[in-house]
Design an enzyme around this catalytic site. Structure first.
Site, PDB file in Angstrom:
ATOM      1  CB  SER A   1      72.098  46.304  79.889  1.00 41.77           C
ATOM      2  OG  SER A   1      73.036  45.299  79.564  1.00 41.77           O
TER       3      SER A   1
ATOM      4  CD  GLU B   1      83.276  47.901  73.320  1.00 46.08           C
ATOM      5  OE1 GLU B   1      82.910  46.821  73.819  1.00 46.08           O
ATOM      6  OE2 GLU B   1      84.432  48.107  72.913  1.00 46.08           O
TER       7      GLU B   1
ATOM      8  CG  HIS C   1      76.503  52.098  81.962  1.00 41.31           C
ATOM      9  ND1 HIS C   1      76.571  50.994  82.796  1.00 41.31           N
ATOM     10  CD2 HIS C   1      76.156  51.629  80.736  1.00 41.31           C
ATOM     11  CE1 HIS C   1      76.290  49.900  82.094  1.00 41.31           C
ATOM     12  NE2 HIS C   1      76.039  50.268  80.844  1.00 41.31           N
TER      13      HIS C   1
END
Length: 486
Positions: free
Chosen positions: A46, A340, A50
């Site tokens: 993406s 991940e 974050h």
């Protein structure tokens, strides 16, 4: 040669570890099965930094997410790569789930995320007018950001290489054993490598590498989790200005809509567990699913402006936390597994953590002349007209445009090829320069880029690939000319 440390995998985690190791005196090496860095999970995600409110408190995910976020400004300045804190919003569209925003906020506070606040419906729509009319409220985290995942991975690897770390590409690990000499012997398709310490940063193959050396009661299982995306044209790149998330589920953070650091709009990902660790194909079902889900939270989504779709794999481990530790019963073998999301964000902190572990275990001595910075491929678009004209005067290749969609010059492609760990394929050039990432998706510039690779590297056209392996562009010739090439 006996290496002090061998890192398996040249994705963003392995490259971050390599950069940290390059701070110290020693012989270090990275083994990568593909033809370039950033060929696996790190190349298809993406592109989000974050904030850190999603990961459960007291997990490695939470700790390293927040630390990696904090490190990103200085790291990107040092490595000369684009990064923008555009802020993220978790949007609630159901009144009955509004209390979940408070729980997410509380978790973020516990994790150490700064400056978050919960927005009312009107506040959220004022900040992001294209949110769904069903919006009830949102969690806003200004520390969230956007980045180029390719450039981050490549920059850390280049910097490590400039500081003395060896990289061996097209080198697949086939077996690992510890011999009586106390050293790890790594058998590959390109011969044997010997090392005192091993770092397993093999992405979706980290379980395969781990299980070569672990005890029977300490096996791990990586489940490839496929995420499909749509990338939209720069013409609609400002449809939203923040990264817009739905409220998260057990499968992850959900389908986001976000601007990219290069001005596009990205929509995705889906989350489907699969068996194939190479299963990066897109599906009609997946693309339709992500469009539907994204449209629940962002209205008037300009999906007709899609220029490409793609899929990436996340290395989901069943415990759903990063595994970073010495393997039980396998001294001097360190796992960096189950990385991940938010692995991209956490990567600098992962490198820092593993670097510190190895420093302490091996009593490594810091270099006096470590180079913390590197310069990226020259980007003429960031120069004034006068500066660009001067650049072209000094090197006319910067005036020869190869990729019209992204206005990428021959000079930039030459830089990408001849820099440390330089490009050897069309995708290698693309990830370093964006040549081929525009509206035509390399339809016009590929032949010209191939000409440059042929000329500069001495590769025949049959040897030039899209992304290494068997991805050859030219398979055979239909005409031959005596005494030369046709």
């Amino acid at each position: 040669m006996v290496y002090d440390v061998i890192v398996i995998g040249a994705g963003v985690s392995g490259s971050a570890v390599a950069r940290e190791l390059s701070r110290y005196e020693g012989n270090f090496c990275v083994l990568e099965k593909c033809e370039d860095v950033c060929e696996g999970t790190s190349k298809a995600n993406s592109a989000i930094v974050h904030a850190g409110f999603d990961a459960h408190t007291d997990t490695l995910m939470a700790k390293l997410n927040v630390r990696g976020n904090e490190m990103m400004d200085e790291l990107c300045r040092d490595l000369d790569i684009p990064f923008k804190r555009n802020g993220s919003m978790v949007v609630c569209i159901y009144k009955e789930t509004l209390p979940e925003l408070q729980k997410l906020y509380d978790r973020g506070v516990a994790n150490g995320v700064k400056d978050m606040r919960i927005l009312s419906r009107s506040e959220a729509l004022e900040m992001e007018p294209n949110l769904s009319d069903s919006t009830e409220g949102a969690l806003y985290a200004p520390t969230g950001g956007i980045i180029c995942p390719f450039r981050l991975c490549i920059a850390m690897a280049e910097n490590a290489n400039e500081n003395g770390v060896d990289f061996r590409f097209n080198t697949k690990v086939e077996n690992i054993k510890k011999h009586e000499d106390g050293l790890w012997h790594i058998r590959t398709n390109n011969g044997e490598y010997i090392t005192k310490y091993v770092v397993n940063a093999a992405g979706v193959y980290a379980d395969t590498i781990h299980n070569m050396v672990s005890m029977d009661d300490d096996k791990i299982k990586i489940i490839p989790r496929r995420g499909e995306y749509c990338l939209l044209d720069k013409e609609v790149g400002n449809h939203v200005t923040h990264t817009v998330f739905p409220q998260p589920s057990k499968f992850g953070k959900g389908v986001l809509v976000s601007p990219t650091v290069h001005g596009n709009l990205i929509v995705g990902p889906t989350a489907v567990d699969i068996d194939d660790p190479e299963g990066t194909n897109t599906t009609a079902e997946g693309i339709n699913d992500l469009i539907t889900k994204a449209s629940d939270h962002v209205k008037n989504l300009p999906i007709k402006k899609v220029i490409t779709s793609f899929a990436g794999l996340r290395a989901h481990e069943v415990c759903h936390d990063f595994i970073i530790k010495e393997v039980k019963g396998a001294d001097h073998f360190i796992d960096v597994a189950g990385i991940e999301s938010p692995g991209l964000t956490a990567s600098p902190a992962i490198g820092e953590m593993v670097g510190n572990m190895l420093r302490d275990m091996m009593q490594l001595k810091a270099k006096e002349n470590w180079i913390a910075t590197r310069k990226d491929v020259v980007d003429p678009s960031g120069l004034s007209i006068e500066e660009r004209n001067e650049l072209i005067k000094k090197n006319p290749a910067y005036g020869n445009i190869i990729c019209r969609c992204e206005s990428i010059s021959e000079g930039e492609i030459l830089d990408a090829i001849h820099r440390p760990l330089g490009a050897r394929s069309l995708d290698g050039v693309k990830r370093r320069t964006r040549a081929g990432m525009g509206r035509c998706q390399a339809g016009f510039c590929s032949p010209r880029t191939m000409e440059i690779l042929h000329r500069e590297l001495g590769l025949s056209y049959e040897e030039i690939t899209k992304s290494g392996g068997h991805s050859n562009i030219v398979v055979e010739r239909t005409k031959h000319q005596k005494g030369g090439e046709q």
